[in-house]
Write a protein that holds these residues in place. Structure first.
Motif, PDB file in Angstrom:
ATOM      1  N   MET A   1      -7.704   3.682  -3.208  1.00 35.31           N
ATOM      2  CA  MET A   1      -6.389   3.460  -2.603  1.00 35.31           C
ATOM      3  C   MET A   1      -5.413   2.999  -3.668  1.00 35.31           C
ATOM      4  O   MET A   1      -5.807   2.532  -4.739  1.00 35.31           O
ATOM      5  CB  MET A   1      -6.488   2.395  -1.508  1.00 35.31           C
ATOM      6  CG  MET A   1      -7.500   2.708  -0.436  1.00 35.31           C
ATOM      7  SD  MET A   1      -7.760   1.297   0.691  1.00 35.31           S
ATOM      8  CE  MET A   1      -8.790   0.238  -0.345  1.00 35.31           C
TER       9      MET A   1
ATOM     10  N   CYS B   1      -3.296   3.915   3.754  1.00 36.31           N
ATOM     11  CA  CYS B   1      -3.340   4.363   2.360  1.00 36.31           C
ATOM     12  C   CYS B   1      -3.235   5.873   2.218  1.00 36.31           C
ATOM     13  O   CYS B   1      -2.790   6.379   1.189  1.00 36.31           O
ATOM     14  CB  CYS B   1      -4.611   3.869   1.686  1.00 36.31           C
ATOM     15  SG  CYS B   1      -6.140   4.545   2.388  1.00 36.31           S
TER      16      CYS B   1
ATOM     17  N   VAL C   1       0.859  -1.174   0.000  1.00 37.61           N
ATOM     18  CA  VAL C   1       0.000   0.000   0.000  1.00 37.61           C
ATOM     19  C   VAL C   1       0.903   1.234   0.000  1.00 37.61           C
ATOM     20  O   VAL C   1       1.759   1.366   0.872  1.00 37.61           O
ATOM     21  CB  VAL C   1      -0.918   0.025   1.232  1.00 37.61           C
ATOM     22  CG1 VAL C   1      -1.820   1.253   1.199  1.00 37.61           C
ATOM     23  CG2 VAL C   1      -1.752  -1.248   1.315  1.00 37.61           C
TER      24      VAL C   1
ATOM     25  N   SER D   1       2.189  -2.531   4.563  1.00 38.22           N
ATOM     26  CA  SER D   1       1.792  -1.150   4.816  1.00 38.22           C
ATOM     27  C   SER D   1       2.784  -0.503   5.770  1.00 38.22           C
ATOM     28  O   SER D   1       3.030  -1.030   6.855  1.00 38.22           O
ATOM     29  CB  SER D   1       0.382  -1.113   5.420  1.00 38.22           C
ATOM     30  OG  SER D   1       0.052   0.167   5.868  1.00 38.22           O
TER      31      SER D   1
END
Length: 303
Positions: free
Chosen positions: A210, A286, A135, A244
């Motif tokens: 996203m 995100c 992400v 992430s």
């Protein structure tokens, strides 16, 4: 005669379904997905591989473009029967208007089957990231595009095309893949440049999509349709996979409690009462909430 014809049709259905790995959800839709010529071909062709010289050039070209057959190697001289999983991916990306004539129940059955097939193909070890997807924030995604020297292509999003009910833009998938059996090699991808790609990402961010990146390309994802995030939910892997780097934080002094973050977030991180409350355990990092916050109250910190 009627019984004989019915038996013949049943035998062909069984042969096609077996040869092409057609799931139960699609067995009563063969005439929808395939022409009579294609069904005859799938019934009759039983070899592991065959030469392009065995069929007319137009049939080979169109069957490859539709995902009915796949190339065996880079030469493009040998082909094999593909399978329904790969075929459906091509179908929804290139023929969405036709796909959308199916009933909601039919589309849900196909989407459920496809998602399970995708998910079951992932490494089941929860300590392993099954793909290289990450992400990224908007700025990181734009920087990723700038660094690439490879040709980039645009496609419809297969996840949103399959599920099809979120209402968000679908022409948002950017790919660098151009090898055999890719959308690009099948001739269904649109060639674009870096500036066009970056504008697609900016517009996707503006409407609340996203950004995820892997070595093969860039997806602009929603939380409802995206197989990546639906798999994340099933695996309970928020923050770990897709990888992430960030998590959201809030500056209470700047927050005006407008509630825009509750509308932007795909994972119900935010709730609005008299003030904004957060459940950061759901945050994928995100940053689409940060980009839209009018009071500049939201920011990302390292996870």
């Amino acid at each position: 005669m009627l019984q004989k014809n019915s038996t013949k049709a049943l035998n062909r259905e069984e042969a096609v379904c077996r040869r092409f790995d057609v799931p139960d959800a699609a067995k009563n839709l063969l005439d929808f997905f395939f022409t009579e010529e294609e069904l005859r071909f799938l019934e009759a062709e039983t070899r592991e591989e065959f030469s392009r010289e065995d069929y007319e050039e137009t049939f080979i070209r169109e069957s490859y473009k539709k995902g009915i057959i796949s190339k065996v190697d880079e030469t493009g001289e040998k082909y094999c029967i593909s399978n329904f999983y790969n075929f459906l991916d091509v179908f929804v990306v290139t023929r969405k208007s036709e796909y959308d004539t199916l009933s909601l129940e039919q589309k849900k059955a196909l989407d459920d089957w496809y998602f399970d097939a995708y998910y079951n193909g992932l490494d089941s070890n929860p300590e392993v990231r099954p793909t290289q997807d990450m992400v990224l924030t908007l700025d990181e995604t734009l920087a990723f595009i700038d660094k690439q020297e490879r040709q980039i292509y645009l496609n419809n999003c297969d996840c949103k095309s399959l599920t099809g009910e979120c209402g968000l833009p679908i022409r948002t998938c950017l790919t660098y893949r151009d090898g055999i059996n890719s959308f690009t090699d099948r001739g269904i991808s649109e060639k674009i440049d870096k500036e066009q790609a970056k504008e697609i990402v900016r517009q996707a961010d503006k409407v609340g999509l996203m950004h995820t990146v892997n070595p093969g390309g860039i997806c602009n994802c929603c939380g409802d349709c995206c197989y990546l995030f639906r798999s994340q939910k099933r695996r309970d892997s928020v923050g770990f996979w897709p990888a992430s780097a960030y998590i959201v934080e809030i500056d209470r002094d700047k927050c005006i409690a407008c509630g825009l973050c509750t509308k932007r977030c795909h994972f119900d991180v935010f709730e609005k009462d008299e003030k904004i409350t957060m459940d950061v355990s759901k945050c994928v990092g995100c940053g689409i909430c940060v980009n839209a916050c009018p009071g500049k109250a939201l920011y990302l910190r390292e996870r």
